[in-house]
Scaffold this active site. Structure first.
Site, PDB file in Angstrom:
ATOM      1  N   GLU A 164       0.808  -1.236   0.000  1.00  0.00           N
ATOM      2  CA  GLU A 164       0.000   0.000   0.000  1.00  0.00           C
ATOM      3  C   GLU A 164       0.836   1.278   0.000  1.00  0.00           C
ATOM      4  O   GLU A 164       0.638   2.161   0.827  1.00  0.00           O
ATOM      5  CB  GLU A 164      -0.975  -0.015   1.188  1.00  0.00           C
ATOM      6  CG  GLU A 164      -1.878  -1.229   1.170  1.00  0.00           C
ATOM      7  CD  GLU A 164      -2.792  -1.355   2.388  1.00  0.00           C
ATOM      8  OE1 GLU A 164      -2.800  -0.450   3.233  1.00  0.00           O
ATOM      9  OE2 GLU A 164      -3.509  -2.372   2.473  1.00  0.00           O
ATOM     10  N   ASN A 205       2.088  -5.314  -3.055  1.00  0.00           N
ATOM     11  CA  ASN A 205       0.686  -5.611  -2.761  1.00  0.00           C
ATOM     12  C   ASN A 205      -0.092  -4.323  -2.478  1.00  0.00           C
ATOM     13  O   ASN A 205       0.383  -3.464  -1.730  1.00  0.00           O
ATOM     14  CB  ASN A 205       0.663  -6.514  -1.504  1.00  0.00           C
ATOM     15  CG  ASN A 205      -0.695  -7.102  -1.196  1.00  0.00           C
ATOM     16  OD1 ASN A 205      -1.332  -7.692  -2.078  1.00  0.00           O
ATOM     17  ND2 ASN A 205      -1.142  -6.970   0.046  1.00  0.00           N
ATOM     18  N   GLU A 269      -6.280 -10.663  -1.145  1.00  0.00           N
ATOM     19  CA  GLU A 269      -7.091 -10.400   0.063  1.00  0.00           C
ATOM     20  C   GLU A 269      -8.569 -10.325  -0.296  1.00  0.00           C
ATOM     21  O   GLU A 269      -9.312  -9.485   0.220  1.00  0.00           O
ATOM     22  CB  GLU A 269      -6.646  -9.092   0.730  1.00  0.00           C
ATOM     23  CG  GLU A 269      -5.168  -9.055   1.078  1.00  0.00           C
ATOM     24  CD  GLU A 269      -4.734  -7.796   1.822  1.00  0.00           C
ATOM     25  OE1 GLU A 269      -5.604  -7.039   2.298  1.00  0.00           O
ATOM     26  OE2 GLU A 269      -3.509  -7.571   1.927  1.00  0.00           O
TER      27      GLU A 269
END
Ligand code: G2I
Length: 469
Positions: A164, A205, A269
């Site tokens: 992130e 990610n 996720e």
């Protein structure tokens, strides 16, 4: 030391590469035919050269029914919290992997692959990291990565190295790493991870990068330049915290463009949230959405696997962060499989519908009390079903309320009812109107719905009756 070297030998074939890892798993674990009715999601995915996994967190380690499903249904595990910096290096230079190990040990005992999550993230960071002087933070970040990656060397298939790091508009998030180290911190993190374990696949990610947009463009450009400069990156994780009805239309195209850069892609996720309460319509849309995500991954050979962010709705992070939303996962809070579960199984090549099939014919109650009730099963799967009951004012004057009663013949139980007020006493069910649907003009109707469970059969209720108030 013996234990570790045994693990390293045992997993040596699994870490050669993500696809190779899944192939090895397929060979080692699959005993049922790939598309048999009761193949697990992990087995179905493995038969397609992919993994299908779930995240999990330490508080569930003692929950036996939960662990039975986690340990059998999924081919891969992500440690949901306890590999993060605040748990693994709470004080500078003092590393603690006890909690993460508890999950990894269990996954290995179940022959499940493990993704590492996550090394460098602005969140769940112990306070001391923010106080490190700017000229020392790069060294501190490298030390953290080196220690943790070396600790788990040989036991993981992937590491989410940086998590992130971008804003929605594609600019860099102003984390402490960005501010004190500058743009180069991401490449430095990947280099440190590679040096500590040359075999584990290294991932960037992020969320909201599932479709083609400004943020995924920024990640795309970063990966492209890393490949050009020889920065060691192997994969991109699309978190896929999605909303019912809003799977990005460009999902497959986006996965493909990353793959075309020469990196793997993983759905890391996945969950698909809705406004509560659940309804049959929302469950149906959610099932369709899950199917879309799985099909998009399967359509791109470098999309190596999919992970849901825990598997049962009462273990989801969603309700605490998005009040009024939830029901985002494949199992309900009683561990019943939801329509989304069957959609995933079908997309992975398993059985496309739950068995036995829904009972088609409505059973109207006798009239006479001013209203009638028609009971109809709307969907049914192994051990679970949804039903709608239509209440109709059969008299010639308006009514101001209604009460529907019936008896379940096969021990069915209602887990979740909407648009009505439920009182259940064993097999006897009483449902009264709620404030907004009690008044019905002559000939008018309304309906309520519910989700229930059954064991061996799901016979039509007896004694369905409606009484008007
Ligand atoms: O926020 C959802 C995910 C987004 N991508 C990165 C993931 O690492 C992130 O996971 C969630 C965990 O599922 C939550 O469980 O990350 C959250 C933190 O941002 C985790 O929440 C924390 C709570 O904030 C804490 O209060 C709690 O003590 O979980 C902790 C352990 O249960």
């Amino acid at each position: 030391m013996d234990r570790t070297s045994h693990r390293r030998r045992r997993t040596a074939g699994l870490i050669a590469g993500a696809v190779a890892a899944v192939t090895a798993l397929t060979a080692g674990v699959l005993t049922a035919p790939a598309a048999s009715a009761d193949a697990t999601l992990g087995q179905l995915a493995a038969a397609k050269g992919r993994y299908f996994g779930s995240a999990t967190d330490n508080p569930t380690l003692s929950d036996v029914p939960y662990q039975q499903i986690l340990g059998s249904e999924f081919g891969q595990i992500t440690v949901g919290n306890t590999m993060k910096w605040m748990y693994t290096e709470p004080t500078q230079g003092q590393f603690d992997y006890t909690q993460a190990e508890a999950i990894v040990d269990r996954a290995e005992a179940n022959d499940q692959l493990v993704r590492g999550h996550t090394l460098v993230w602005h969140n769940q960071l112990p306070g001391w990291v923010s106080n490190v002087p700017a000229d020392r933070l790069l060294g501190v970040m490298r030390d953290h990565i080196t220690n943790e990656v070396a600790h788990f060397k040989g036991r993981l298939i992937h590491w989410d190295v940086v998590n992130e790091a971008f804003e929605e508009n594609g600019s860099r998030r102003q984390s402490v790493f960005q501010q004190k180290i500058g743009d180069g911190y991401i490449a430095e993190a990947f280099k440190a991870a590679r040096a500590a374990d040359p075999n584990v696949k290294l991932y960037y990610n992020d969320y909201n990068i599932e479709g083609v947009n400004a943020k995924s463009d920024a990640v795309y450009n970063m990966v492209k330049s890393f490949k050009q400069q020889g920065v060691p990156i192997d994969g991109v994780g699309l978190q896929a915290h999605l909303i019912v009805g809003q799977v990005p239309a460009t999902l497959q195209q986006n996965i493909q463009r990353f793959a075309d850069l020469g990196v793997d892609v993983a759905i890391t996720e996945l969950d698909i949230r809705m406004d509560l309460p659940r309804t049959t319509a929302k469950d149906t849309q959610q099932a369709e959405d899950y199917g879309k995500v799985v099909r998009a991954c399967l359509a791109v050979s470098r999309c190596v696997g999919m992970t849901i962010w825990d598997f049962a709705d009462h273990h989801s992070w969603i309700p605490s962060v998005f009040p009024g939303q939830g029901a985002a996962l494949l199992y309900d809070e009683n561990f019943g499989k939801k329509p989304a579960y069957y959609a995933v199984a079908a997309a992975l090549g398993g059985t496309s519908s739950p068995s036995p099939s829904p009972s088609p014919s409505p059973s109207p109650s006798p009239g006479g009390d001013g209203c009638t009730a028609s009971y109809k099963v709307t969907s049914q799967w192994q051990n679970g079903f949804t039903a709608d009951v239509t209440v109709r004012n059969s008299g010639t004057a308006a009514i101001d309320g209604w009460t529907v009663t019936w008896t379940f013949p096969d021990g069915q139980r209602i887990s979740n009812l909407w648009n009505g007020d439920l009182t259940a006493d064993g097999s006897s069910v009483t449902v009264r109107n709620v404030g907004y649907n009690g008044r019905l003009g002559a000939g008018a109707s309304t309906s309520f719905g519910f989700q229930g469970s059954y064991t061996s059969s799901n016979g039509t209720p007896t004694g369905i009756a409606c009484a008007a108030a």
